[in-house]
Scaffold this motif. Sequence first.
Motif, mmCIF file in Angstrom:
data_model
loop_
_atom_site.group_PDB
_atom_site.id
_atom_site.type_symbol
_atom_site.label_atom_id
_atom_site.label_comp_id
_atom_site.label_asym_id
_atom_site.label_seq_id
_atom_site.Cartn_x
_atom_site.Cartn_y
_atom_site.Cartn_z
ATOM 1 N N ALA A 270 -24.644 103.258 113.083
ATOM 2 C CA ALA A 270 -24.629 102.198 111.822
ATOM 3 C C ALA A 270 -23.298 101.122 112.173
ATOM 4 O O ALA A 270 -23.615 100.097 111.893
ATOM 5 N N GLU A 271 -22.320 101.550 112.915
ATOM 6 C CA GLU A 271 -21.233 100.807 113.175
ATOM 7 C C GLU A 271 -21.154 100.161 114.563
ATOM 8 O O GLU A 271 -20.285 99.710 114.995
ATOM 9 N N ASP A 272 -22.044 100.949 115.327
ATOM 10 C CA ASP A 272 -22.107 100.549 116.736
ATOM 11 C C ASP A 272 -21.912 98.980 117.048
ATOM 12 O O ASP A 272 -23.104 98.365 116.598
ATOM 13 N N ASP A 273 -21.099 98.363 117.859
ATOM 14 C CA ASP A 273 -21.070 97.080 118.256
ATOM 15 C C ASP A 273 -21.911 96.697 119.267
ATOM 16 O O ASP A 273 -22.036 95.407 119.696
ATOM 17 N N GLY A 274 -22.386 97.717 120.227
ATOM 18 C CA GLY A 274 -23.298 97.527 121.306
ATOM 19 C C GLY A 274 -22.437 96.877 122.342
ATOM 20 O O GLY A 274 -23.050 96.565 123.428
ATOM 21 N N ALA A 275 -21.204 97.166 122.430
ATOM 22 C CA ALA A 275 -20.247 96.722 123.638
ATOM 23 C C ALA A 275 -20.515 97.507 124.635
ATOM 24 O O ALA A 275 -20.896 98.685 124.654
ATOM 25 N N ALA A 276 -20.262 97.095 125.971
ATOM 26 C CA ALA A 276 -20.178 97.602 127.090
ATOM 27 C C ALA A 276 -19.324 98.654 127.083
ATOM 28 O O ALA A 276 -18.254 98.526 126.580
ATOM 29 N N PRO A 277 -19.362 99.751 128.012
ATOM 30 C CA PRO A 277 -18.144 100.539 128.145
ATOM 31 C C PRO A 277 -16.991 100.272 128.787
ATOM 32 O O PRO A 277 -16.002 100.886 129.013
ATOM 33 N N TRP A 278 -17.065 99.011 129.199
ATOM 34 C CA TRP A 278 -15.832 98.572 130.095
ATOM 35 C C TRP A 278 -15.745 96.915 129.718
ATOM 36 O O TRP A 278 -16.714 96.468 129.445
ATOM 37 N N SER A 279 -14.711 96.327 129.870
ATOM 38 C CA SER A 279 -14.403 94.953 129.899
ATOM 39 C C SER A 279 -13.919 94.480 130.862
ATOM 40 O O SER A 279 -13.042 95.035 131.710
ATOM 41 N N PHE A 280 -14.086 93.056 131.190
ATOM 42 C CA PHE A 280 -13.351 92.455 132.650
ATOM 43 C C PHE A 280 -12.825 91.289 132.015
ATOM 44 O O PHE A 280 -13.660 90.313 131.483
ATOM 45 N N ARG A 281 -11.410 90.851 132.298
ATOM 46 C CA ARG A 281 -10.849 89.557 131.835
ATOM 47 C C ARG A 281 -10.157 89.184 133.082
ATOM 48 O O ARG A 281 -9.007 89.574 133.781
ATOM 49 N N PRO A 282 -10.942 88.134 133.852
ATOM 50 C CA PRO A 282 -10.262 87.514 134.804
ATOM 51 C C PRO A 282 -8.845 86.982 134.624
ATOM 52 O O PRO A 282 -8.540 86.494 133.667
ATOM 53 N N ILE A 283 -7.956 87.114 135.652
ATOM 54 C CA ILE A 283 -6.532 86.554 135.702
ATOM 55 C C ILE A 283 -6.478 85.475 136.628
ATOM 56 O O ILE A 283 -6.573 85.529 137.866
ATOM 57 N N GLY A 284 -6.389 84.288 135.987
ATOM 58 C CA GLY A 284 -6.531 83.194 137.242
ATOM 59 C C GLY A 284 -7.638 81.971 136.736
ATOM 60 O O GLY A 284 -7.823 81.867 135.370
ATOM 61 N N PRO A 285 -8.314 81.323 137.716
ATOM 62 C CA PRO A 285 -9.016 80.241 137.154
ATOM 63 C C PRO A 285 -10.324 80.968 136.427
ATOM 64 O O PRO A 285 -10.781 81.743 136.444
ATOM 65 N N GLY A 286 -10.756 79.997 135.413
ATOM 66 C CA GLY A 286 -11.685 80.382 134.589
ATOM 67 C C GLY A 286 -13.119 80.231 135.212
ATOM 68 O O GLY A 286 -13.372 79.923 136.391
ATOM 69 N N PRO A 287 -14.165 80.682 134.566
ATOM 70 C CA PRO A 287 -15.653 80.721 135.096
ATOM 71 C C PRO A 287 -15.958 79.590 135.572
ATOM 72 O O PRO A 287 -15.908 78.420 135.065
ATOM 73 N N GLY A 288 -16.534 79.518 136.863
ATOM 74 C CA GLY A 288 -16.864 78.081 137.392
ATOM 75 C C GLY A 288 -15.866 77.700 138.528
ATOM 76 O O GLY A 288 -16.040 76.762 139.119
ATOM 77 N N GLU A 289 -14.775 78.198 138.235
ATOM 78 C CA GLU A 289 -13.783 77.422 139.292
ATOM 79 C C GLU A 289 -13.364 78.620 140.355
ATOM 80 O O GLU A 289 -13.812 79.841 140.308
ATOM 81 N N THR A 290 -12.630 78.123 141.122
ATOM 82 C CA THR A 290 -12.553 79.032 142.513
ATOM 83 C C THR A 290 -11.170 79.013 142.979
ATOM 84 O O THR A 290 -10.393 77.867 142.880
ATOM 85 N N SER A 291 -10.502 80.119 143.635
ATOM 86 C CA SER A 291 -9.214 80.025 143.985
ATOM 87 C C SER A 291 -9.477 79.754 145.432
ATOM 88 O O SER A 291 -10.247 79.710 146.172
ATOM 89 N N PRO A 292 -8.537 79.410 146.099
ATOM 90 C CA PRO A 292 -8.284 78.916 147.380
ATOM 91 C C PRO A 292 -9.027 80.001 148.047
ATOM 92 O O PRO A 292 -8.363 81.184 148.234
ATOM 93 N N GLY A 293 -9.784 79.653 149.101
ATOM 94 C CA GLY A 293 -10.352 80.794 150.125
ATOM 95 C C GLY A 293 -11.513 81.656 149.101
ATOM 96 O O GLY A 293 -11.880 82.654 149.857
#
Length: 653
Positions: A270-293
């Motif tokens: 009843a309380e399950d939020d349906g979240a994945a068992p892990w999470s990923f938080r990029p450190i740096g440019p946001g989605p759609g951007e790229t780092s050098p190289g």
Amino acid sequence: MATPATTRTVRPLDTLRFTPPGNDATGHGTSAPPQITSVVAEHLRLLGARADGAPRGRPSDGRITLHGGGFEPAGARVAWADPASGIVDEATVQAATGIMAVHGRRDGSPRGLGTDYAATATAVLTVQGLLAGLIGQARGLAPAQVATSADRAGLLTVAQYIAAAGADEEEAAETAAGGPPFTSAEGILFELETLDPGAWAAFWRALEAPAEAIRAGWRPFQFRYATACAPFPQVLHTVTRSCPLERIRQAAARADAEVCVLRTLAERAAEDDGAAPWSFRPIGPGPGETSPGAGDGTRRMAAYTDRTVRDALLGTRHALLTAPNAPRVARDARPRATARATGPARPGALPLAGLTVLEAGRRIQAPLAAHLLGLLGAEVIRIEPPGGDPLRGMPPTCSGTSARWLALNRGKQAVEIDIKSEADRRRLRGMAAGADVFLHNWAPGKAAQLGLDHADLAAVNPSLVYAYTGGWGGRLPDAPMGTDFMVQARTGVGEAVRPAGEPPAPSLMTLLDVLGGLHGTEAVLAGLLLALRTGHGVRVDSSLLGAADTLTGPALRRAARGQDPRPPAGYRYPLATADGWIAPSDACAAAAAAYDLRELPTAAALSQLRDHGLAATAVTTDLSALHHDARFAGSISRDAHGAPAVPDPWSFR
């Protein structure tokens, strides 16, 4: 070297597709265990891959194929075991590998887990193998095919118990029937947790328990993680049955202990939020951007290449743990410059060869996660407190080192760091500057207080994969202490592992610590792949809660539909023979129960059932004899300390 696609990648497997095992003409897979492949498929989807349809009419070979995103196809083959072993399903895996024996210690005889624990572990290991293969491709290795089997996964889940059984001395505490949960005067089942003997004593004194029972109860309670049982005095159960729950909670609060009422699967659903068992938080440019190289998968590396600077930052007191009778701090050894994840790997090397993992882990969850990364080729350096990890000396020992500790930490290097010292924290940040992964399971908020959170380490190494393996993943605001048994109690695992007609009871086998460690490795590998595809670092989080939800997923779905989520009465009860126990397969259990085998030796009982077309196997009760077991011929070896070592859970070709 592979050139994986990177634009707009927000999940590790975005732009990839997977093909599940094929089906026979009836639409049912012939050799790919669905209990395994369904979890593999779900995790691949949650990581961003899309499913292709499995061709109907193609006989299943147990293989899952992952392709696209600039990678060559990678495959994973799964099976229960070698068909010649007689291990054919979850029940027989649990019986043969010792899972039934360990889980049944609290009851005094082998018992099967009501959940598909070995299958779930196999699925997570399979995803690990696929992710590792992609990482290897990105580092110049040939596309890999990985094979996993549930019997090897089962051995891994009880590796600590196998190691302890083969040690030079006895366990630190008695292994006899008994243990939590406790029951209040209202009949409410609850778990008690504290890591402090003073808090234990204060709690029971508040409930007016006898002083001798309090003293006698602490040691078995303290070591229940290690022994999978807790034969403390029965009078402690009598005491709680005379007290209302509110008084019990007040006593726990005053003593700085914690109480958790066992939740049902329906409550968790009843309380399950349906979240994945892990999470990923990029450190740096946001989605759609790229780092050098980023286009060719390169990652920025910190400019700590001067040998004098690196030696000062990393220190030189590394302890090699694989040498026989090695001292805690070995001779000085200059650290080599760390190879980055995108550095070319030597042909034929393991996928993570040349990568460095810093592990600041305690107990089981994080050390196991790092141990598996080491088996995949990474160099693992443990961060230990001054004087070394106190669990190194925990009985039983092999050549003076804890057998249980070796099961999680053999092959690692170690350096002593006082995280309370600012100078040593600077030293640790310097080590992180040259590492690929920093992994820890400190108490929530501790890393930030120490200036060792992901943002702090990203300042010296923007390409770092920062991994945290915790209890609750920040998903339950009212959660108790995030230990294995408390998470089992809070999430309905205690109900899922026991059949209908029995009171729920969390297993005293460390189910979630182990499965949480497997999830931690899976998350780190996915984080490494995401970092390779985007060119910048990432924070990854996994938790015991995520592991619990993966394990109980089928039961939670039944509960959400209003169905009975528990296995039926008598589920996975082994059958007694004249000299042991046998476990029929789940499909044959009802028919096998009609035979009275109690007067027959185990071999004769198995022969009788097989003559009638019923699949069954002997239940392992003596874990120290597994290395002689024909079902695992040549699999279980001994390390340099003489401690039993289970085989690697994957094979690559």
